[in-house]
Scaffold this motif. Sequence first.
Motif, PDB file in Angstrom:
ATOM      1  N   UNK A 166       0.819  -1.230   0.000  1.00  0.00           N
ATOM      2  CA  UNK A 166       0.000   0.000   0.000  1.00  0.00           C
ATOM      3  C   UNK A 166       0.848   1.274   0.000  1.00  0.00           C
ATOM      4  N   UNK A 167       1.661   1.465  -1.036  1.00  0.00           N
ATOM      5  CA  UNK A 167       2.530   2.653  -1.061  1.00  0.00           C
ATOM      6  C   UNK A 167       1.742   3.940  -1.297  1.00  0.00           C
ATOM      7  N   UNK A 168       2.204   4.987  -0.630  1.00  0.00           N
ATOM      8  CA  UNK A 168       1.634   6.322  -0.850  1.00  0.00           C
ATOM      9  C   UNK A 168       2.731   7.208  -1.454  1.00  0.00           C
ATOM     10  N   UNK A 169       2.302   8.148  -2.230  1.00  0.00           N
ATOM     11  CA  UNK A 169       3.221   9.084  -2.880  1.00  0.00           C
ATOM     12  C   UNK A 169       4.197   9.683  -1.863  1.00  0.00           C
ATOM     13  N   UNK A 170       5.445   9.735  -2.213  1.00  0.00           N
ATOM     14  CA  UNK A 170       6.430  10.359  -1.338  1.00  0.00           C
ATOM     15  C   UNK A 170       7.051   9.423  -0.316  1.00  0.00           C
ATOM     16  N   UNK A 171       6.507   8.224  -0.174  1.00  0.00           N
ATOM     17  CA  UNK A 171       7.096   7.289   0.784  1.00  0.00           C
ATOM     18  C   UNK A 171       8.365   6.653   0.214  1.00  0.00           C
ATOM     19  N   UNK A 172       9.168   6.114   1.110  1.00  0.00           N
ATOM     20  CA  UNK A 172      10.373   5.403   0.686  1.00  0.00           C
ATOM     21  C   UNK A 172      10.088   3.907   0.627  1.00  0.00           C
ATOM     22  N   UNK A 173      10.328   3.335  -0.555  1.00  0.00           N
ATOM     23  CA  UNK A 173      10.153   1.899  -0.745  1.00  0.00           C
ATOM     24  C   UNK A 173      11.526   1.270  -0.953  1.00  0.00           C
ATOM     25  N   UNK A 174      11.827   0.279  -0.153  1.00  0.00           N
ATOM     26  CA  UNK A 174      13.076  -0.465  -0.264  1.00  0.00           C
ATOM     27  C   UNK A 174      12.763  -1.839  -0.866  1.00  0.00           C
ATOM     28  N   UNK A 175      13.611  -2.286  -1.785  1.00  0.00           N
ATOM     29  CA  UNK A 175      13.431  -3.589  -2.428  1.00  0.00           C
ATOM     30  C   UNK A 175      14.734  -4.365  -2.340  1.00  0.00           C
ATOM     31  N   UNK A 176      14.663  -5.625  -1.914  1.00  0.00           N
ATOM     32  CA  UNK A 176      15.865  -6.464  -1.949  1.00  0.00           C
ATOM     33  C   UNK A 176      15.800  -7.377  -3.170  1.00  0.00           C
ATOM     34  N   UNK A 177      16.951  -7.965  -3.513  1.00  0.00           N
ATOM     35  CA  UNK A 177      17.066  -8.676  -4.798  1.00  0.00           C
ATOM     36  C   UNK A 177      16.466  -7.774  -5.868  1.00  0.00           C
ATOM     37  N   UNK A 178      16.880  -6.511  -5.831  1.00  0.00           N
ATOM     38  CA  UNK A 178      16.184  -5.465  -6.587  1.00  0.00           C
ATOM     39  C   UNK A 178      16.400  -5.571  -8.085  1.00  0.00           C
ATOM     40  N   UNK A 179      17.449  -6.273  -8.507  1.00  0.00           N
ATOM     41  CA  UNK A 179      17.648  -6.475  -9.945  1.00  0.00           C
ATOM     42  C   UNK A 179      17.046  -7.801 -10.384  1.00  0.00           C
ATOM     43  N   UNK A 180      16.425  -8.499  -9.462  1.00  0.00           N
ATOM     44  CA  UNK A 180      15.904  -9.838  -9.747  1.00  0.00           C
ATOM     45  C   UNK A 180      14.581  -9.820 -10.483  1.00  0.00           C
ATOM     46  N   UNK A 181      14.048 -10.994 -10.671  1.00  0.00           N
ATOM     47  CA  UNK A 181      12.868 -11.177 -11.518  1.00  0.00           C
ATOM     48  C   UNK A 181      11.676 -10.370 -11.014  1.00  0.00           C
ATOM     49  N   UNK A 182      11.454 -10.383  -9.731  1.00  0.00           N
ATOM     50  CA  UNK A 182      10.346  -9.625  -9.153  1.00  0.00           C
ATOM     51  C   UNK A 182      10.811  -8.218  -8.773  1.00  0.00           C
TER      52      UNK A 182
END
Lengths: 337, 337
Positions: A144-160
């Motif tokens: 549930x991201x909202x505009x301006x929030x910080x989203x962190x992703x791991x395996x960030x270059x991966x398939x998902x």
Amino acid sequence: MTENRQIIIDSLPTDRLEPGNYALRTVDAPAPGDGEVLCRTLAITIGAGQRAGLQGSASYAGAPRAGIVMSGTAVARVEASNDDAVPLGSLVVCPAGWQDYSVHAAAKVRVVGEGDGVGDPAHHLGVYGTNGLTAYFGLFDVGEPKKGQTVLVSAAAGSVGHLVGQMAKIAGCRVVGVAGGEAKCRLLTEELGFDAAADYKSPSFRSDFKEATPDRVDIYFDNTGGEVLGSALRRMKVGGRIVCCGVVSQYDTSKPAPGPFGVPGLLINFRVRMEGFLVFDYAKRYPEAWTRMREWVEGGKLVPKQDVFEGLEKAPEAFVDLLAGGNVGTRIVRVAS
Amino acid sequence: MTENRQIIIDSLPTDRLEPGNYALRTVDAPAPGDGEVLCRTLAITIGAGQRAGLQGSASYAGAPRAGIVMSGTAVARVEASNDDAVPLGSLVVCPAGWQDYSVHAAAKVRVVGEGDGVGDPAHHLGVYGTNGLTAYFGLFDVGEPKKGQTVLVSAAAGSVGHLVGQMAKIAGCRVVGVAGGEAKCRLLTEELGFDAAADYKSPSFRSDFKEATPDRVDIYFDNTGGEVLGSALRRMKVGGRIVCCGVVSQYDTSKPAPGPFGVPGLLINFRVRMEGFLVFDYAKRYPEAWTRMREWVEGGKLVPKQDVFEGLEKAPEAFVDLLAGGNVGTRIVRVAS
């Protein structure tokens, strides 16, 4: 008879998976019965989660055993059909496994479009397949991201991961990726629009990671578990969310590590919600996701990456390399054209 | 001058807390300044979470140090007042610390009723204090129990747990408690209305626990973390929730253990939501909880348990014993009457 090459599980891995855990055999291609179709595999996708399927009962993928064809989703061409709903020549997505030919009940394959802007049929295994759907529902419904929030992703270059990050940018978020190696990190920021990236293999990861998340983290999309999850837990904002999508750090072993320190203590201190999901629970809403993702891809906002090995016989190697972090985007094994 | 006995932190514990980590000293009682009140401590409550406060920055309780009065919440009588809002003789709840007398800004104490059915003023530290409020908001707001669901509670005979279980029964749930020792388990089922209980100290815990949760677990109210959390993770129902309230298994040490196995893997397999909370975030809604809890207590549906040590000097011993699992219900140290 037509020959059917199959890659079978020769032995279950006891520690790290090796190509030698698989064997190639050739059998006769099967014939479709009433209501069935014969599918010629064009391309197979390999995901890290399939390694969990080799760990046995701990996984949602069911119990594996030696002697069976390795499971896997493919895009395929229908070469014989005993059901009018799926005519000869149809392009379909089906649970073919690692082989040239497979037979399925017509109701169990999904006919997919072609020549209408999708481009490479293998995109039905990536952005329009489980990877894209997982990114979409995990990010939007669980995160549930909202505009301006910080989203962190791991395996960030991966398939998902590479799709999650781009979708989070579309949602107006600041996006930080964690990936292994400088090249992947550069890809994230220079090509895929991530705002920052941190290389978990770098000796300066701790400070790099902190620097990349000056306002801490609202939403962490976790594809890895393990140490990166541990680091993320310490950088969450009060009221943040952790979307538990995968545990790639713990798949390629028979002795998974314990959970990270700070579970559940840090969840309490930071009032964090950590939630697991499986994309299959959202099956009824796939069309919504396909519609939106098509718009984004056609508008150039979402760039699906593929990472291709040529030849069915390369599948074991492609899988082992994937588990070592070798892929960028969706790993595809092309079997025929 | 009036004497004021104080129990101070003499040294920070390096492993398990011991009574010797505290020292008693006697100083002059303080005098209230403008807008302040002088409070005579009647009873102090001790909670396991205070041990986390001695671990330093890892806790929400702030950094501890040797030489300061041990912190703690008390019910107290106002013996001098420089603010008309809190007149002489008022019964108040205040952050007195472990001492006979303390001075507070009048706005920082909470005047509580007496003689109106509350009974023992110490109930303002238990069911009507942080314990009761924590049970209420954690269960109803984070856990969201529905009639017929199975609610599991750890440290189920403890200060928060014994109230959570009874509230879950009020909500129409099947309630299972995990506690240490046969006596506590008997209390849960025979006196507090729990449907089943399992003793985590018993060698047959694994099978007892499984037997106590034949339909698995919809909501796990986790007061302990650690191994009981690990066991609970394996018994969750698909779509279940884990309410992270406390981590008592990891407080009494300077070397907390890693998180349980299966985090985050089992959260994914079972699509479980795990969420931490702090009761202070619900401060505006405390009156709602007090109203409902008063009804339940007066109606005999909610039985608050107290566990009393007599004398301020017993506070360190009462704390150490609590951390060893010695308490049933809210631990109270009576200081004066």
